[in-house]
Design a protein around this motif. Structure first.
Motif, PDB file in Angstrom:
ATOM      1  N   ASP A  64       0.819  -1.217  -0.009  1.00  0.00           N
ATOM      2  CA  ASP A  64      -0.029  -0.122  -0.164  1.00  0.00           C
ATOM      3  C   ASP A  64       0.769   1.258  -0.131  1.00  0.00           C
ATOM      4  OD1 ASP A  64      -1.700   1.991   0.337  1.00  0.00           O
ATOM      5  OD2 ASP A  64      -2.876   1.100   2.301  1.00  0.00           O
ATOM      6  N   TYR A  65       1.097   2.025  -1.011  1.00  0.00           N
ATOM      7  CA  TYR A  65       1.695   3.216  -1.351  1.00  0.00           C
ATOM      8  C   TYR A  65       0.769   4.384  -1.572  1.00  0.00           C
ATOM      9  CZ  TYR A  65       5.676   0.106  -1.931  1.00  0.00           C
ATOM     10  OH  TYR A  65       6.536  -1.086  -1.870  1.00  0.00           O
ATOM     11  N   ARG A  66      -0.484   4.400  -1.092  1.00  0.00           N
ATOM     12  CA  ARG A  66      -1.395   5.252  -1.177  1.00  0.00           C
ATOM     13  C   ARG A  66      -0.974   6.846  -0.774  1.00  0.00           C
ATOM     14  NH1 ARG A  66      -6.722   2.568   0.838  1.00  0.00           N
ATOM     15  NH2 ARG A  66      -5.225   1.618   2.139  1.00  0.00           N
ATOM     16  N   TYR A  67      -0.272   6.604   0.840  1.00  0.00           N
ATOM     17  CA  TYR A  67      -0.238   8.107   1.240  1.00  0.00           C
ATOM     18  C   TYR A  67       1.315   8.160   1.331  1.00  0.00           C
ATOM     19  CZ  TYR A  67      -4.867   7.715   1.951  1.00  0.00           C
ATOM     20  OH  TYR A  67      -6.350   7.328   1.409  1.00  0.00           O
TER      21      TYR A  67
ATOM     22  N   ILE B 214      -0.976  -0.869  -4.396  1.00  0.00           N
ATOM     23  CA  ILE B 214      -1.937   0.185  -4.365  1.00  0.00           C
ATOM     24  C   ILE B 214      -1.348   1.738  -4.234  1.00  0.00           C
ATOM     25  CG2 ILE B 214      -4.116   1.277  -3.254  1.00  0.00           C
ATOM     26  CD1 ILE B 214      -4.328  -1.581  -1.804  1.00  0.00           C
ATOM     27  N   VAL B 215      -1.771   2.421  -5.351  1.00  0.00           N
ATOM     28  CA  VAL B 215      -1.124   3.948  -5.286  1.00  0.00           C
ATOM     29  C   VAL B 215      -2.438   4.995  -5.393  1.00  0.00           C
ATOM     30  CG1 VAL B 215       1.064   3.253  -5.923  1.00  0.00           C
ATOM     31  CG2 VAL B 215      -0.701   3.815  -7.577  1.00  0.00           C
ATOM     32  N   MET B 216      -2.156   6.085  -5.437  1.00  0.00           N
ATOM     33  CA  MET B 216      -2.945   7.207  -5.685  1.00  0.00           C
ATOM     34  C   MET B 216      -2.681   7.631  -7.020  1.00  0.00           C
ATOM     35  SD  MET B 216      -4.513   7.253  -3.007  1.00  0.00           S
ATOM     36  CE  MET B 216      -5.787   8.658  -3.037  1.00  0.00           C
ATOM     37  N   SER B 217      -3.958   7.598  -7.998  1.00  0.00           N
ATOM     38  CA  SER B 217      -3.704   7.678  -9.476  1.00  0.00           C
ATOM     39  C   SER B 217      -3.282   9.144  -9.937  1.00  0.00           C
ATOM     40  CB  SER B 217      -5.112   7.582 -10.085  1.00  0.00           C
ATOM     41  OG  SER B 217      -6.218   8.341  -9.627  1.00  0.00           O
TER      42      SER B 217
ATOM     43  N   LYS C  89      -0.845  10.616  -8.206  1.00  0.00           N
ATOM     44  CA  LYS C  89       0.728  10.644  -8.080  1.00  0.00           C
ATOM     45  C   LYS C  89       1.318  10.019  -8.877  1.00  0.00           C
ATOM     46  CE  LYS C  89       0.365  11.427  -3.222  1.00  0.00           C
ATOM     47  NZ  LYS C  89       1.020  10.837  -1.821  1.00  0.00           N
TER      48      LYS C  89
ATOM     49  N   GLU D 226      -9.961   7.694  -6.450  1.00  0.00           N
ATOM     50  CA  GLU D 226      -8.754   8.164  -6.400  1.00  0.00           C
ATOM     51  C   GLU D 226      -7.303   7.056  -6.336  1.00  0.00           C
ATOM     52  OE1 GLU D 226      -8.032  11.510  -4.010  1.00  0.00           O
ATOM     53  OE2 GLU D 226      -9.960  12.416  -4.544  1.00  0.00           O
ATOM     54  N   GLU D 227      -7.943   5.863  -6.000  1.00  0.00           N
ATOM     55  CA  GLU D 227      -6.967   4.652  -5.872  1.00  0.00           C
ATOM     56  C   GLU D 227      -6.840   4.144  -7.020  1.00  0.00           C
ATOM     57  OE1 GLU D 227      -8.295   2.577  -2.532  1.00  0.00           O
ATOM     58  OE2 GLU D 227      -8.435   4.170  -1.138  1.00  0.00           O
TER      59      GLU D 227
ATOM     60  N   SER E  10      -5.072   0.237  -8.428  1.00  0.00           N
ATOM     61  CA  SER E  10      -4.844  -0.757  -7.829  1.00  0.00           C
ATOM     62  C   SER E  10      -4.210  -1.751  -9.044  1.00  0.00           C
ATOM     63  CB  SER E  10      -5.783  -1.796  -7.296  1.00  0.00           C
ATOM     64  OG  SER E  10      -6.449  -1.115  -6.166  1.00  0.00           O
TER      65      SER E  10
END
Length: 82
Positions: free
Chosen positions: A5-8, A39-42, A44, A71-72, A74
Protein backbone atom coordinates in the motif's frame (compact mmCIF):
# COMPACT_ATOMS: atom_id res chain seq x y z
CA UNK A 1 -1.24 -12.54 -2.48
CA UNK A 2 1.22 -9.95 -1.26
CA UNK A 3 -0.18 -6.43 -1.03
CA UNK A 4 1.83 -3.22 -0.88
CA UNK A 5 0.00 0.00 0.00
CA UNK A 6 1.70 3.16 -1.27
CA UNK A 7 -1.41 5.37 -1.27
CA UNK A 8 -0.06 7.95 1.14
CA UNK A 9 3.65 7.66 0.46
CA UNK A 10 5.49 10.93 0.06
CA UNK A 11 8.31 10.50 -2.39
CA UNK A 12 10.39 13.62 -2.81
CA UNK A 13 11.94 12.37 -6.01
CA UNK A 14 10.63 11.29 -9.37
CA UNK A 15 7.35 9.32 -9.13
CA UNK A 16 8.32 7.20 -12.14
CA UNK A 17 11.51 6.05 -10.44
CA UNK A 18 9.54 5.29 -7.28
CA UNK A 19 6.94 3.11 -9.02
CA UNK A 20 9.66 1.38 -11.03
CA UNK A 21 11.43 0.50 -7.76
CA UNK A 22 8.17 -0.57 -6.11
CA UNK A 23 7.42 -2.98 -8.96
CA UNK A 24 10.94 -4.39 -8.79
CA UNK A 25 10.59 -4.84 -5.02
CA UNK A 26 7.29 -6.66 -5.62
CA UNK A 27 9.06 -9.09 -7.95
CA UNK A 28 11.68 -9.84 -5.31
CA UNK A 29 8.97 -10.66 -2.75
CA UNK A 30 6.96 -12.96 -5.02
CA UNK A 31 7.71 -16.55 -5.86
CA UNK A 32 7.08 -17.66 -9.46
CA UNK A 33 3.34 -18.13 -9.96
CA UNK A 34 2.46 -15.93 -6.98
CA UNK A 35 0.29 -12.81 -7.26
CA UNK A 36 0.82 -9.37 -5.82
CA UNK A 37 -1.01 -6.07 -5.60
CA UNK A 38 0.28 -2.50 -5.41
CA UNK A 39 -2.09 0.30 -4.39
CA UNK A 40 -1.22 3.92 -5.21
CA UNK A 41 -3.04 7.20 -5.70
CA UNK A 42 -3.79 7.71 -9.38
CA UNK A 43 -2.98 11.44 -9.28
CA UNK A 44 0.58 10.73 -8.07
CA UNK A 45 1.16 8.02 -10.69
CA UNK A 46 -0.82 9.09 -13.79
CA UNK A 47 0.75 6.56 -16.16
CA UNK A 48 -1.00 4.57 -18.85
CA UNK A 49 -1.63 0.84 -18.71
CA UNK A 50 1.06 0.39 -21.36
CA UNK A 51 3.68 1.95 -19.06
CA UNK A 52 2.73 -0.34 -16.16
CA UNK A 53 2.74 -3.35 -18.51
CA UNK A 54 6.21 -2.44 -19.73
CA UNK A 55 7.54 -2.09 -16.19
CA UNK A 56 6.02 -5.41 -15.19
CA UNK A 57 7.51 -7.21 -18.22
CA UNK A 58 10.95 -5.78 -17.35
CA UNK A 59 10.59 -7.56 -14.01
CA UNK A 60 9.34 -10.94 -15.32
CA UNK A 61 5.80 -10.22 -14.21
CA UNK A 62 2.45 -9.97 -15.94
CA UNK A 63 0.13 -7.05 -15.21
CA UNK A 64 -3.08 -9.01 -14.70
CA UNK A 65 -5.40 -6.11 -13.95
CA UNK A 66 -5.46 -2.40 -13.31
CA UNK A 67 -8.43 -0.95 -11.41
CA UNK A 68 -9.24 2.66 -10.63
CA UNK A 69 -11.61 3.16 -7.72
CA UNK A 70 -12.09 6.84 -6.96
CA UNK A 71 -8.59 8.24 -6.53
CA UNK A 72 -6.99 4.85 -5.87
CA UNK A 73 -5.22 2.76 -8.47
CA UNK A 74 -4.73 -0.96 -7.84
CA UNK A 75 -2.21 -2.89 -9.92
CA UNK A 76 -2.39 -6.69 -9.91
CA UNK A 77 0.68 -8.68 -10.89
CA UNK A 78 1.58 -12.31 -11.46
CA UNK A 79 5.21 -13.30 -11.26
CA UNK A 80 6.05 -15.47 -14.21
CA UNK A 81 8.40 -18.44 -14.21
CA UNK A 82 12.01 -17.34 -14.73
Amino acid sequence: MIEEDYRYVSCGGDPFTFIKSAIKAMKLQLDPGQEGKIIVMSDKFPYSKEIFESLSRQNSMDLRDMKVEGEELSLYFLRMQD
